[in-house]
Motif scaffolding. Structure first.
Motif, PDB file in Angstrom:
ATOM      1  N   HIS A   7       0.941  -1.104   0.079  1.00 47.08           N
ATOM      2  CA  HIS A   7       0.560   0.152  -0.898  1.00 47.08           C
ATOM      3  C   HIS A   7       0.768   1.575  -0.107  1.00 47.08           C
ATOM      4  O   HIS A   7       0.316   1.810  -0.672  1.00 47.08           O
ATOM      5  CB  HIS A   7      -0.728   0.315   1.292  1.00 47.08           C
ATOM      6  CG  HIS A   7      -1.435   1.140   1.035  1.00 47.08           C
ATOM      7  ND1 HIS A   7      -3.074   1.321   0.162  1.00 47.08           N
ATOM      8  CD2 HIS A   7      -2.218   2.383   2.150  1.00 47.08           C
ATOM      9  CE1 HIS A   7      -3.496   1.896   0.363  1.00 47.08           C
ATOM     10  NE2 HIS A   7      -3.082   2.615   1.664  1.00 47.08           N
ATOM     11  N   ARG A   8       1.685   1.710   0.576  1.00 45.83           N
ATOM     12  CA  ARG A   8       3.086   2.434   0.813  1.00 45.83           C
ATOM     13  C   ARG A   8       3.720   2.886  -0.571  1.00 45.83           C
ATOM     14  O   ARG A   8       3.773   3.783  -1.168  1.00 45.83           O
ATOM     15  CB  ARG A   8       4.396   2.470   1.780  1.00 45.83           C
ATOM     16  CG  ARG A   8       2.828   2.654   3.816  1.00 45.83           C
ATOM     17  CD  ARG A   8       4.655   2.390   4.126  1.00 45.83           C
ATOM     18  NE  ARG A   8       4.621   1.515   4.180  1.00 45.83           N
ATOM     19  CZ  ARG A   8       6.069   0.929   5.568  1.00 45.83           C
ATOM     20  NH1 ARG A   8       5.961   1.482   6.129  1.00 45.83           N
ATOM     21  NH2 ARG A   8       6.524  -0.275   5.150  1.00 45.83           N
ATOM     22  N   PHE A   9       3.842   1.412  -1.359  1.00 50.64           N
ATOM     23  CA  PHE A   9       4.662   1.560  -2.346  1.00 50.64           C
ATOM     24  C   PHE A   9       4.045   1.884  -3.540  1.00 50.64           C
ATOM     25  O   PHE A   9       4.136   2.861  -4.295  1.00 50.64           O
ATOM     26  CB  PHE A   9       5.708   0.410  -2.728  1.00 50.64           C
ATOM     27  CG  PHE A   9       6.032   0.227  -4.419  1.00 50.64           C
ATOM     28  CD1 PHE A   9       7.209   1.082  -4.359  1.00 50.64           C
ATOM     29  CD2 PHE A   9       5.305  -0.729  -5.060  1.00 50.64           C
ATOM     30  CE1 PHE A   9       8.421   0.645  -5.191  1.00 50.64           C
ATOM     31  CE2 PHE A   9       6.126  -0.545  -6.257  1.00 50.64           C
ATOM     32  CZ  PHE A   9       7.300  -0.156  -6.594  1.00 50.64           C
ATOM     33  N   ALA A  10       2.460   1.853  -3.191  1.00 51.33           N
ATOM     34  CA  ALA A  10       1.325   1.894  -4.067  1.00 51.33           C
ATOM     35  C   ALA A  10       1.321   3.495  -4.222  1.00 51.33           C
ATOM     36  O   ALA A  10       0.984   4.351  -5.110  1.00 51.33           O
ATOM     37  CB  ALA A  10      -0.236   1.471  -4.129  1.00 51.33           C
ATOM     38  N   GLY A  11       1.483   4.288  -3.272  1.00 52.71           N
ATOM     39  CA  GLY A  11       1.643   5.609  -2.554  1.00 52.71           C
ATOM     40  C   GLY A  11       2.403   6.584  -3.305  1.00 52.71           C
ATOM     41  O   GLY A  11       1.884   6.953  -3.748  1.00 52.71           O
ATOM     42  N   LEU A  12       3.520   5.809  -3.139  1.00 58.85           N
ATOM     43  CA  LEU A  12       4.559   6.758  -3.437  1.00 58.85           C
ATOM     44  C   LEU A  12       4.608   6.493  -5.259  1.00 58.85           C
ATOM     45  O   LEU A  12       5.559   7.298  -5.685  1.00 58.85           O
ATOM     46  CB  LEU A  12       6.808   5.596  -3.123  1.00 58.85           C
ATOM     47  CG  LEU A  12       6.704   6.114  -1.531  1.00 58.85           C
ATOM     48  CD1 LEU A  12       7.027   5.159  -1.009  1.00 58.85           C
ATOM     49  CD2 LEU A  12       6.947   7.503  -1.106  1.00 58.85           C
ATOM     50  N   ARG A  13       3.992   5.549  -5.732  1.00 59.38           N
ATOM     51  CA  ARG A  13       4.382   5.740  -7.198  1.00 59.38           C
ATOM     52  C   ARG A  13       3.310   6.222  -7.965  1.00 59.38           C
ATOM     53  O   ARG A  13       3.804   6.774  -8.486  1.00 59.38           O
ATOM     54  CB  ARG A  13       3.891   3.971  -7.759  1.00 59.38           C
ATOM     55  CG  ARG A  13       4.533   3.558  -9.140  1.00 59.38           C
ATOM     56  CD  ARG A  13       4.254   1.880  -9.774  1.00 59.38           C
ATOM     57  NE  ARG A  13       2.779   2.099  -9.050  1.00 59.38           N
ATOM     58  CZ  ARG A  13       2.205   0.904  -9.364  1.00 59.38           C
ATOM     59  NH1 ARG A  13       3.178   0.158  -9.181  1.00 59.38           N
ATOM     60  NH2 ARG A  13       1.229   0.301  -9.168  1.00 59.38           N
ATOM     61  N   ARG A  14       2.873   6.756  -6.865  1.00 56.14           N
ATOM     62  CA  ARG A  14       1.903   7.556  -7.648  1.00 56.14           C
ATOM     63  C   ARG A  14       1.760   9.219  -7.518  1.00 56.14           C
ATOM     64  O   ARG A  14       1.872   9.818  -8.674  1.00 56.14           O
ATOM     65  CB  ARG A  14      -0.120   7.762  -6.736  1.00 56.14           C
ATOM     66  CG  ARG A  14      -0.934   6.694  -7.148  1.00 56.14           C
ATOM     67  CD  ARG A  14      -2.390   6.698  -6.657  1.00 56.14           C
ATOM     68  NE  ARG A  14      -2.142   7.050  -5.343  1.00 56.14           N
ATOM     69  CZ  ARG A  14      -2.466   5.392  -4.568  1.00 56.14           C
ATOM     70  NH1 ARG A  14      -2.634   4.329  -5.089  1.00 56.14           N
ATOM     71  NH2 ARG A  14      -2.352   5.491  -3.134  1.00 56.14           N
ATOM     72  N   ARG A  15       2.702   9.452  -6.468  1.00 59.30           N
ATOM     73  CA  ARG A  15       2.799  10.936  -6.818  1.00 59.30           C
ATOM     74  C   ARG A  15       4.090  10.464  -7.208  1.00 59.30           C
ATOM     75  O   ARG A  15       4.784  11.964  -8.352  1.00 59.30           O
ATOM     76  CB  ARG A  15       3.712  10.661  -5.464  1.00 59.30           C
ATOM     77  CG  ARG A  15       2.675  11.389  -3.650  1.00 59.30           C
ATOM     78  CD  ARG A  15       3.553  11.396  -2.901  1.00 59.30           C
ATOM     79  NE  ARG A  15       3.569  10.012  -2.411  1.00 59.30           N
ATOM     80  CZ  ARG A  15       4.226   9.931  -0.960  1.00 59.30           C
ATOM     81  NH1 ARG A  15       2.921  10.145  -0.101  1.00 59.30           N
ATOM     82  NH2 ARG A  15       4.406   8.906  -1.128  1.00 59.30           N
ATOM     83  N   ALA A  16       5.024   9.801  -7.659  1.00 59.36           N
ATOM     84  CA  ALA A  16       6.605  10.512  -8.450  1.00 59.36           C
ATOM     85  C   ALA A  16       5.290   9.807 -10.037  1.00 59.36           C
ATOM     86  O   ALA A  16       6.355  10.924 -10.764  1.00 59.36           O
ATOM     87  CB  ALA A  16       7.346   8.543  -8.498  1.00 59.36           C
ATOM     88  N   GLU A  17       4.315   9.496 -10.511  1.00 58.39           N
ATOM     89  CA  GLU A  17       3.924   9.297 -11.952  1.00 58.39           C
ATOM     90  C   GLU A  17       3.329  10.804 -12.136  1.00 58.39           C
ATOM     91  O   GLU A  17       3.482  11.257 -13.109  1.00 58.39           O
ATOM     92  CB  GLU A  17       2.915   8.295 -12.013  1.00 58.39           C
ATOM     93  CG  GLU A  17       3.234   7.066 -12.027  1.00 58.39           C
ATOM     94  CD  GLU A  17       2.395   5.952 -12.020  1.00 58.39           C
ATOM     95  OE1 GLU A  17       1.254   6.304 -12.242  1.00 58.39           O
ATOM     96  OE2 GLU A  17       3.159   4.654 -12.367  1.00 58.39           O
ATOM     97  N   ALA A  18       3.227  11.249 -11.581  1.00 59.40           N
ATOM     98  CA  ALA A  18       2.392  12.800 -11.049  1.00 59.40           C
ATOM     99  C   ALA A  18       3.362  13.703 -11.680  1.00 59.40           C
ATOM    100  O   ALA A  18       3.149  14.179 -12.097  1.00 59.40           O
ATOM    101  CB  ALA A  18       1.545  12.918  -9.312  1.00 59.40           C
ATOM    102  N   GLY A  19       4.478  14.026 -10.799  1.00 55.63           N
ATOM    103  CA  GLY A  19       5.871  14.801 -11.164  1.00 55.63           C
ATOM    104  C   GLY A  19       6.734  14.629 -12.119  1.00 55.63           C
ATOM    105  O   GLY A  19       6.353  15.213 -13.248  1.00 55.63           O
TER     106      GLY A  19
END
Length: 64
Positions: A7-19
């Protein structure tokens, strides 16, 4: 309550893709500005100016 590692990894990946999306827009905008500058330089050159003037003059003579 602890969040799972997935779950934490999915949140990090979403933020990275937004950037990355923002960076892609920036690169696209920069490329469009560079293309516009090159196009402007070509249109302002003497050969292109005289060719455009000739086309406009011919068109005005034909229409009149």
């Amino acid at each position: 309550m602890k969040r799972s590692l997935a779950h934490r990894f999915a949140g990090l990946r979403r933020r990275a893709e937004a950037g990355m999306t923002t960076a892609e827009y920036a690169v696209g905008t920069l490329a469009a500005c560079a293309f516009a500058a090159v196009l402007l330089a070509v249109v302002r050159s003497g050969g292109v100016k005289s060719a455009l003037a000739g086309i406009i003059t011919t068109a005005l003579r034909t229409a009149g």
